[in-house]
Design a protein around this motif. Structure first.
Motif, PDB file in Angstrom:
ATOM      1  N   ILE A  44       0.845  -1.407  -0.283  1.00  0.00           N
ATOM      2  CA  ILE A  44       0.150   0.038  -0.166  1.00  0.00           C
ATOM      3  C   ILE A  44       1.156   1.513  -0.414  1.00  0.00           C
ATOM      4  O   ILE A  44       0.449   2.572  -0.759  1.00  0.00           O
ATOM      5  N   CYS A  47       2.517   2.647  -3.307  1.00  0.00           N
ATOM      6  CA  CYS A  47       1.443   2.649  -4.017  1.00  0.00           C
ATOM      7  C   CYS A  47       1.178   4.833  -4.039  1.00  0.00           C
ATOM      8  O   CYS A  47       0.886   5.362  -3.967  1.00  0.00           O
ATOM      9  N   ALA A  64      -6.126   0.532   1.407  1.00  0.00           N
ATOM     10  CA  ALA A  64      -6.424   1.705   0.335  1.00  0.00           C
ATOM     11  C   ALA A  64      -8.052   0.739  -0.408  1.00  0.00           C
ATOM     12  O   ALA A  64      -8.820  -0.227   0.098  1.00  0.00           O
ATOM     13  N   ILE A 109      -3.181   8.565  -3.994  1.00  0.00           N
ATOM     14  CA  ILE A 109      -2.288   7.529  -3.773  1.00  0.00           C
ATOM     15  C   ILE A 109      -2.520   7.136  -4.990  1.00  0.00           C
ATOM     16  O   ILE A 109      -4.066   7.771  -6.198  1.00  0.00           O
ATOM     17  N   PHE A 111      -3.980   5.069  -7.992  1.00  0.00           N
ATOM     18  CA  PHE A 111      -5.018   4.315  -8.183  1.00  0.00           C
ATOM     19  C   PHE A 111      -4.965   3.115  -9.342  1.00  0.00           C
ATOM     20  O   PHE A 111      -5.358   2.179  -9.069  1.00  0.00           O
ATOM     21  N   ALA A 114      -2.510   1.148  -7.626  1.00  0.00           N
ATOM     22  CA  ALA A 114      -2.852  -0.260  -6.346  1.00  0.00           C
ATOM     23  C   ALA A 114      -3.748  -0.927  -7.216  1.00  0.00           C
ATOM     24  O   ALA A 114      -4.225  -2.328  -7.114  1.00  0.00           O
ATOM     25  N   VAL A 126      -9.890   1.965  -7.746  1.00  0.00           N
ATOM     26  CA  VAL A 126      -8.943   2.678  -5.798  1.00  0.00           C
ATOM     27  C   VAL A 126      -9.196   4.328  -6.191  1.00  0.00           C
ATOM     28  O   VAL A 126      -8.403   5.003  -6.776  1.00  0.00           O
ATOM     29  N   ALA A 129      -6.573   6.271  -0.002  1.00  0.00           N
ATOM     30  CA  ALA A 129      -5.851   4.859   0.907  1.00  0.00           C
ATOM     31  C   ALA A 129      -6.381   6.313   1.983  1.00  0.00           C
ATOM     32  O   ALA A 129      -6.779   7.223   2.691  1.00  0.00           O
TER      33      ALA A 129
END
Length: 171
Positions: A44, A47, A64, A109, A111, A114, A126, A129
């Motif tokens: 995580i 990312c 996440a 983040i 996405f 992730a 996603v 976070a």
């Protein structure tokens, strides 16, 4: 704070979120979680955007947070899924506060990274976070810009008249 958050405490937070209302009871939220020192935590963390990596490594738990973009049968878009994820996180934040745990939600983040890293299918997104830790960390360990923000005595919010209207929308 360096105080550990246990798996039991993470599951208590997830249980609070589980009871959030959702459109047509779709419960579109999906959470990938990791405790500091675990492989999932590191995945995580990797990312996160660079800015968030500068401070989020102090957190004891990282999440996440994703949502399913379509309805159960996949035939139409779930326009309310992001709202429902927000309701889930609101429940989580209230539970965390009652446990003395701070939550910092972040849009920073990657996405796409992730999505690939955690094998989400295309009909999931996603969105955010979240970093969790007990209150009590030392603000002097933060970068200068973050320290200044953290030590502000007065935080500002928009006036209600700027976002709530009895009648038509106003600019």
């Amino acid at each position: 704070s360096d105080k550990d958050i246990s798996e039991k405490e993470v599951k208590t937070l997830l249980e609070a979120g589980r009871w959030a209302p959702s459109s047509s009871n779709q419960q579109p939220w999906r959470i990938i979680w990791g405790i500091k020192g675990s492989e999932t935590y590191d995945r995580i963390f990797n990312c996160l955007h660079k800015f968030n990596k500068g401070w989020a490594g102090n957190a004891q738990v990282l999440w996440a947070c994703a949502f399913k973009k379509d309805m159960k049968k996949g035939t139409k878009e779930n326009f309310h899924a992001l709202h429902d994820l927000g309701l889930f996180m609101s429940n989580v934040c209230m539970q965390a506060q009652s446990m003395g745990i701070a939550v910092h939600q972040m849009a920073g983040i990657d996405f796409k990274e992730a999505q690939k890293e955690f094998n989400f299918p295309e009909n999931y997104h996603v969105a955010t976070a979240a970093a969790f830790g007990y209150y009590g960390g030392d603000p002097n360990e933060l970068d200068d810009d973050l320290k200044e923000e953290e030590l502000k005595k007065v935080r500002s919010r928009k006036k209600q008249s700027e976002f709530a209207f009895n009648g038509n929308f106003q600019k």
